[in-house]
Each structure stands twice: as C-alpha cells, then as structure tokens.
Motif scaffolding. Structure first.
Motif, PDB file in Angstrom:
ATOM      1  N   GLY A  74       0.798  -1.211   0.000  1.00  0.00           N
ATOM      2  CA  GLY A  74       0.000   0.000   0.000  1.00  0.00           C
ATOM      3  C   GLY A  74       0.838   1.273   0.000  1.00  0.00           C
ATOM      4  N   ALA A  75       2.125   1.159   0.325  1.00  0.00           N
ATOM      5  CA  ALA A  75       3.000   2.329   0.344  1.00  0.00           C
ATOM      6  C   ALA A  75       3.502   2.693  -1.043  1.00  0.00           C
ATOM      7  CB  ALA A  75       4.188   2.076   1.267  1.00  0.00           C
ATOM      8  N   ILE A  76       3.230   1.866  -2.047  1.00  0.00           N
ATOM      9  CA  ILE A  76       3.651   2.153  -3.413  1.00  0.00           C
ATOM     10  C   ILE A  76       2.586   3.031  -4.065  1.00  0.00           C
ATOM     11  CG2 ILE A  76       4.314   1.175  -5.636  1.00  0.00           C
ATOM     12  CD1 ILE A  76       6.168   0.455  -3.281  1.00  0.00           C
ATOM     13  N   ALA A  77       2.991   4.242  -4.459  1.00  0.00           N
ATOM     14  CA  ALA A  77       2.052   5.179  -5.089  1.00  0.00           C
ATOM     15  C   ALA A  77       1.970   4.961  -6.585  1.00  0.00           C
ATOM     16  CB  ALA A  77       2.459   6.609  -4.792  1.00  0.00           C
ATOM     17  N   ALA A  78       3.102   4.613  -7.225  1.00  0.00           N
ATOM     18  CA  ALA A  78       3.093   4.456  -8.676  1.00  0.00           C
ATOM     19  C   ALA A  78       4.218   3.542  -9.125  1.00  0.00           C
ATOM     20  CB  ALA A  78       3.242   5.809  -9.355  1.00  0.00           C
ATOM     21  N   VAL A  79       3.939   2.754 -10.147  1.00  0.00           N
ATOM     22  CA  VAL A  79       4.963   1.971 -10.828  1.00  0.00           C
ATOM     23  C   VAL A  79       5.341   2.783 -12.064  1.00  0.00           C
ATOM     24  CG1 VAL A  79       5.493  -0.201 -11.978  1.00  0.00           C
ATOM     25  CG2 VAL A  79       3.991  -0.188  -9.989  1.00  0.00           C
ATOM     26  N   LEU A  80       6.634   3.062 -12.220  1.00  0.00           N
ATOM     27  CA  LEU A  80       7.097   3.954 -13.271  1.00  0.00           C
ATOM     28  C   LEU A  80       7.616   3.177 -14.478  1.00  0.00           C
ATOM     29  CD1 LEU A  80       9.110   6.326 -10.931  1.00  0.00           C
ATOM     30  CD2 LEU A  80       6.795   6.642 -11.757  1.00  0.00           C
ATOM     31  N   GLU A  81       7.498   3.794 -15.640  1.00  0.00           N
ATOM     32  CA  GLU A  81       8.087   3.237 -16.855  1.00  0.00           C
ATOM     33  C   GLU A  81       9.609   3.343 -16.733  1.00  0.00           C
ATOM     34  OE1 GLU A  81       6.431   1.861 -19.433  1.00  0.00           O
ATOM     35  OE2 GLU A  81       4.607   2.156 -18.288  1.00  0.00           O
ATOM     36  N   PRO A  82      10.353   2.436 -17.356  1.00  0.00           N
ATOM     37  CA  PRO A  82      11.824   2.488 -17.237  1.00  0.00           C
ATOM     38  C   PRO A  82      12.433   3.828 -17.671  1.00  0.00           C
ATOM     39  CG  PRO A  82      11.142   0.403 -18.188  1.00  0.00           C
ATOM     40  CD  PRO A  82       9.915   1.251 -18.080  1.00  0.00           C
ATOM     41  N   LEU A  83      11.953   4.410 -18.764  1.00  0.00           N
ATOM     42  CA  LEU A  83      12.499   5.697 -19.216  1.00  0.00           C
ATOM     43  C   LEU A  83      12.174   6.816 -18.236  1.00  0.00           C
ATOM     44  CD1 LEU A  83      11.884   5.661 -23.070  1.00  0.00           C
ATOM     45  CD2 LEU A  83      14.037   5.426 -21.845  1.00  0.00           C
ATOM     46  N   GLU A  84      10.968   6.777 -17.673  1.00  0.00           N
ATOM     47  CA  GLU A  84      10.573   7.799 -16.707  1.00  0.00           C
ATOM     48  C   GLU A  84      11.420   7.688 -15.436  1.00  0.00           C
ATOM     49  OE1 GLU A  84       6.554   9.321 -14.351  1.00  0.00           O
ATOM     50  OE2 GLU A  84       6.511   7.443 -15.463  1.00  0.00           O
ATOM     51  N   TYR A  85      11.632   6.454 -14.967  1.00  0.00           N
ATOM     52  CA  TYR A  85      12.450   6.244 -13.773  1.00  0.00           C
ATOM     53  C   TYR A  85      13.876   6.724 -14.022  1.00  0.00           C
ATOM     54  CZ  TYR A  85      14.788   3.906  -9.903  1.00  0.00           C
ATOM     55  OH  TYR A  85      15.541   3.658  -8.794  1.00  0.00           O
ATOM     56  N   ASP A  86      14.437   6.394 -15.189  1.00  0.00           N
ATOM     57  CA  ASP A  86      15.798   6.806 -15.532  1.00  0.00           C
ATOM     58  C   ASP A  86      15.894   8.325 -15.605  1.00  0.00           C
ATOM     59  OD1 ASP A  86      17.932   6.944 -18.286  1.00  0.00           O
ATOM     60  OD2 ASP A  86      18.529   6.167 -16.335  1.00  0.00           O
ATOM     61  N   ALA A  87      14.886   8.968 -16.168  1.00  0.00           N
ATOM     62  CA  ALA A  87      14.896  10.426 -16.268  1.00  0.00           C
ATOM     63  C   ALA A  87      14.877  11.072 -14.888  1.00  0.00           C
ATOM     64  CB  ALA A  87      13.699  10.908 -17.078  1.00  0.00           C
ATOM     65  N   ILE A  88      14.138  10.497 -13.960  1.00  0.00           N
ATOM     66  CA  ILE A  88      14.043  11.069 -12.617  1.00  0.00           C
ATOM     67  C   ILE A  88      15.335  10.833 -11.838  1.00  0.00           C
ATOM     68  CG2 ILE A  88      12.869  10.833 -10.388  1.00  0.00           C
ATOM     69  CD1 ILE A  88      10.312  10.257 -12.066  1.00  0.00           C
ATOM     70  N   ILE A  89      15.858   9.628 -11.895  1.00  0.00           N
ATOM     71  CA  ILE A  89      17.042   9.278 -11.112  1.00  0.00           C
ATOM     72  C   ILE A  89      18.298   9.929 -11.675  1.00  0.00           C
ATOM     73  CG2 ILE A  89      18.512   7.366 -10.351  1.00  0.00           C
ATOM     74  CD1 ILE A  89      15.788   7.618  -8.916  1.00  0.00           C
ATOM     75  N   ASN A  90      18.482   9.890 -12.996  1.00  0.00           N
ATOM     76  CA  ASN A  90      19.714  10.398 -13.612  1.00  0.00           C
ATOM     77  C   ASN A  90      19.584  11.833 -14.103  1.00  0.00           C
ATOM     78  OD1 ASN A  90      21.002   7.940 -13.180  1.00  0.00           O
ATOM     79  ND2 ASN A  90      20.104   7.104 -15.032  1.00  0.00           N
ATOM     80  N   GLY A  91      18.413  12.404 -14.024  1.00  0.00           N
ATOM     81  CA  GLY A  91      18.241  13.788 -14.407  1.00  0.00           C
ATOM     82  C   GLY A  91      17.897  14.019 -15.856  1.00  0.00           C
ATOM     83  N   ARG A  92      17.958  12.987 -16.678  1.00  0.00           N
ATOM     84  CA  ARG A  92      17.579  13.131 -18.083  1.00  0.00           C
ATOM     85  C   ARG A  92      17.242  11.762 -18.641  1.00  0.00           C
ATOM     86  NH1 ARG A  92      23.323  14.060 -21.082  1.00  0.00           N
ATOM     87  NH2 ARG A  92      24.396  12.433 -19.964  1.00  0.00           N
ATOM     88  N   PRO A  93      16.385  11.713 -19.644  1.00  0.00           N
ATOM     89  CA  PRO A  93      16.000  10.413 -20.200  1.00  0.00           C
ATOM     90  C   PRO A  93      17.116   9.797 -21.034  1.00  0.00           C
ATOM     91  CG  PRO A  93      14.904  12.178 -21.384  1.00  0.00           C
ATOM     92  CD  PRO A  93      15.641  12.806 -20.209  1.00  0.00           C
ATOM     93  N   ALA A  94      17.045   8.503 -21.219  1.00  0.00           N
ATOM     94  CA  ALA A  94      18.041   7.773 -21.988  1.00  0.00           C
ATOM     95  C   ALA A  94      18.037   8.211 -23.447  1.00  0.00           C
ATOM     96  CB  ALA A  94      17.797   6.276 -21.875  1.00  0.00           C
ATOM     97  N   GLU A  95      16.899   8.700 -23.960  1.00  0.00           N
ATOM     98  CA  GLU A  95      16.827   9.141 -25.349  1.00  0.00           C
ATOM     99  C   GLU A  95      17.764  10.326 -25.585  1.00  0.00           C
ATOM    100  OE1 GLU A  95      12.723  10.046 -25.663  1.00  0.00           O
ATOM    101  OE2 GLU A  95      12.140   7.960 -25.946  1.00  0.00           O
TER     102      GLU A  95
END
Length: 130
Positions: A74-95
C-alpha cells in the motif's frame, strides 16, 4: 416533485462517491499486481526505488545501492516506466543520451582544432579534398 429532487441529489452524490472509490481501489489493485523485480516505483512518501522482491504483503525496495528496505504494498504510489524512472534518477532520459552520443560521433569525424597559428594558416590556405 421538488421534494423528490431534494431526496435524489444526496443519493446520487453517494452513488458517485462509491463508484469513484471502487475505481481507485481497482486501479490500486492492478498496480500492485503489476509489481515485479526490477521495476522503478515511487512511494507515497515521494521516495524513488527499485523493486528487488515482491512478497505477499510487502515489497523489498532498493533505496540506494546495496540498501534494501521492506515496505507494504500500500506504500507504493506508482509503478514507473523504465524511461521515466531513468529520467528522474539520472536527471535526463536515456533518449537524450543517445542523441548526444550521435552528436559526439559526428563531431569526431571533423578535423580537430589546432592551437598553433602556423598550422591554422596552412590549413586555411590548403584546398580541401574530400
């Protein structure tokens, strides 16, 4: 007639609230069943992590390299797409990285800049043959 409308409005409002609540519960249930190891998630506290393991009631999340914590599903608010997660963690998308790599390859084909004035003058005077 007017009294019927007054009675029906609260019933309609209750019905609509129950309906939206059921939709949210179904959406949350489907999101929790889509959890799988390797997925990027956002918790209700706003923390981003990778799913390491999914148990019956809990999820093991890697919050930092080598640091695993247990959370309820129940503590999980959202499952993210791999590109979206990468963009958030690394600051920019893989594209964007792929575009920059292609631009760097194109720049590598060009002649390197010269710091010597004599070489720059000789390059400017010499005709280019390609």
């Amino acid at each position: 007639m007017f009294s019927y409308i007054i009675l029906l409005l609260p019933l309609l409002a209750i019905f609509m609230m129950m309906r939206s609540q059921k939709k949210r519960q179904a959406q949350m249930q489907s999101m929790q069943t889509s959890l799988q190891p390797g997925s990027g998630v956002r918790t209700i506290g706003g923390m981003y992590a990778l799913v390491k393991a999914v148990n019956d009631e809990t999820v093991e999340l890697e919050v930092a390299p080598g640091v695993v914590a247990h959370y309820t599903k129940g503590a999980i608010a959202a499952v993210l797409e791999p590109l979206e997660y990468d963009a958030i963690i690394n600051g920019r998308p893989a594209e964007d990285e792929a575009v920059e790599d292609a631009a760097a390859d194109a720049d590598a084909d060009e002649k390197p800049l010269s710091l010597s004035k004599d070489e720059a003058k000789a390059d400017a005077e010499a005709p280019e043959s390609k």
